[in-house]
Scaffold this motif. Sequence first.
Motif, PDB file in Angstrom:
ATOM      1  N   LYS A  70      96.702  55.610  19.712  1.00  0.00           N
ATOM      2  CA  LYS A  70      96.154  56.618  19.194  1.00  0.00           C
ATOM      3  C   LYS A  70      95.708  56.172  17.818  1.00  0.00           C
ATOM      4  O   LYS A  70      95.794  54.963  17.614  1.00  0.00           O
ATOM      5  CB  LYS A  70      97.323  57.721  18.968  1.00  0.00           C
ATOM      6  N   ASN A  71      95.015  57.011  16.896  1.00  0.00           N
ATOM      7  CA  ASN A  71      94.235  56.493  15.735  1.00  0.00           C
ATOM      8  C   ASN A  71      95.541  55.790  14.791  1.00  0.00           C
ATOM      9  O   ASN A  71      96.383  56.143  14.328  1.00  0.00           O
ATOM     10  CB  ASN A  71      93.893  57.669  14.920  1.00  0.00           C
ATOM     11  N   PHE A  72      94.884  54.518  15.211  1.00  0.00           N
ATOM     12  CA  PHE A  72      95.616  53.361  14.042  1.00  0.00           C
ATOM     13  C   PHE A  72      97.063  53.023  14.591  1.00  0.00           C
ATOM     14  O   PHE A  72      97.701  52.526  13.911  1.00  0.00           O
ATOM     15  CB  PHE A  72      95.500  53.689  12.756  1.00  0.00           C
ATOM     16  N   ASN A  96      94.770  56.243  26.320  1.00  0.00           N
ATOM     17  CA  ASN A  96      94.146  56.582  24.994  1.00  0.00           C
ATOM     18  C   ASN A  96      94.193  58.101  24.881  1.00  0.00           C
ATOM     19  O   ASN A  96      94.013  58.858  25.398  1.00  0.00           O
ATOM     20  CB  ASN A  96      92.873  56.280  24.819  1.00  0.00           C
ATOM     21  N   GLU A 141      94.054  59.471  21.647  1.00  0.00           N
ATOM     22  CA  GLU A 141      93.492  60.110  20.474  1.00  0.00           C
ATOM     23  C   GLU A 141      92.397  59.131  19.923  1.00  0.00           C
ATOM     24  O   GLU A 141      92.678  57.846  19.658  1.00  0.00           O
ATOM     25  CB  GLU A 141      94.497  60.234  19.248  1.00  0.00           C
ATOM     26  N   GLY A 142      91.173  59.307  19.888  1.00  0.00           N
ATOM     27  CA  GLY A 142      89.931  58.508  19.261  1.00  0.00           C
ATOM     28  C   GLY A 142      89.383  57.696  20.454  1.00  0.00           C
ATOM     29  O   GLY A 142      89.433  57.882  21.605  1.00  0.00           O
ATOM     30  N   HIS A 185      89.451  53.897  21.306  1.00  0.00           N
ATOM     31  CA  HIS A 185      89.958  52.614  21.257  1.00  0.00           C
ATOM     32  C   HIS A 185      89.984  51.773  22.411  1.00  0.00           C
ATOM     33  O   HIS A 185      89.659  52.027  23.867  1.00  0.00           O
ATOM     34  CB  HIS A 185      91.544  52.832  21.348  1.00  0.00           C
ATOM     35  N   LYS A 213      87.861  56.537  25.518  1.00  0.00           N
ATOM     36  CA  LYS A 213      87.813  57.874  24.532  1.00  0.00           C
ATOM     37  C   LYS A 213      89.202  58.700  25.000  1.00  0.00           C
ATOM     38  O   LYS A 213      89.925  58.275  25.818  1.00  0.00           O
ATOM     39  CB  LYS A 213      86.680  58.683  24.649  1.00  0.00           C
ATOM     40  N   THR A 214      89.382  59.630  24.060  1.00  0.00           N
ATOM     41  CA  THR A 214      90.573  60.366  24.174  1.00  0.00           C
ATOM     42  C   THR A 214      90.645  60.788  25.659  1.00  0.00           C
ATOM     43  O   THR A 214      89.888  61.295  26.259  1.00  0.00           O
ATOM     44  CB  THR A 214      90.523  61.832  23.281  1.00  0.00           C
ATOM     45  N   CYS A 263      93.493  46.760  18.781  1.00  0.00           N
ATOM     46  CA  CYS A 263      92.254  47.545  18.995  1.00  0.00           C
ATOM     47  C   CYS A 263      90.852  46.899  18.177  1.00  0.00           C
ATOM     48  O   CYS A 263      91.136  46.526  16.984  1.00  0.00           O
ATOM     49  CB  CYS A 263      92.216  48.825  18.513  1.00  0.00           C
ATOM     50  N   HIS A 284      90.002  49.180  12.926  1.00  0.00           N
ATOM     51  CA  HIS A 284      91.345  49.804  13.544  1.00  0.00           C
ATOM     52  C   HIS A 284      92.570  48.729  13.394  1.00  0.00           C
ATOM     53  O   HIS A 284      93.597  49.129  13.090  1.00  0.00           O
ATOM     54  CB  HIS A 284      91.085  50.446  15.237  1.00  0.00           C
TER      55      HIS A 284
END
Length: 157
Positions: free
Chosen positions: A37-39, A60, A62-63, A65, A80-81, A101, A106
């Motif tokens: 997820k994000n970061f 994944n 979120e976002g 990656h 993608k998400t 990532c 990221h």
Amino acid sequence: MIKITFLMLTCFVLFFATPNVQSAVAKTAKTVVVTGKNFSFSPTKITLQKGKPVKIVFNNIEGFHDFRIEGMKVATKVIKTGEETSVTFTPNKKGKFVFYCSVGEHRALGMKGTLVVNSSVLLFFSLLPLPPHFYKKDYRCWNVQKNNHSRITFCKQ
């Protein structure tokens, strides 16, 4: 001396003379599910055995990656998400590696983790029973528990 030679010969036969068992084990890859997820990744630490195949399933949530391992030629495509991808490989180098990532900044923002590759030979030998001469009174032995599946026994005369 004869006992040690016998033990070494037994280990050699068990380890090298059973190709059918080894090839059957090699065909079954361990599956590790990694969520991004994000970061951040979950889990942030993965432990594998050298020479044992593994399948990384990357989800994944979120976002945008991807999943890459520094020092190994292992990478997924950017997803993608809600998407999932996987990569199967056999770690051939022992040590600590960074997975991350590669999208934008990221990695610098904390989207990374540690992959630890242990030697599978050590695990093999740590599961063997000790020969009887290790239990004599003139030896001092102690066990070190590495994880739930293996132990290392050190003995000193």
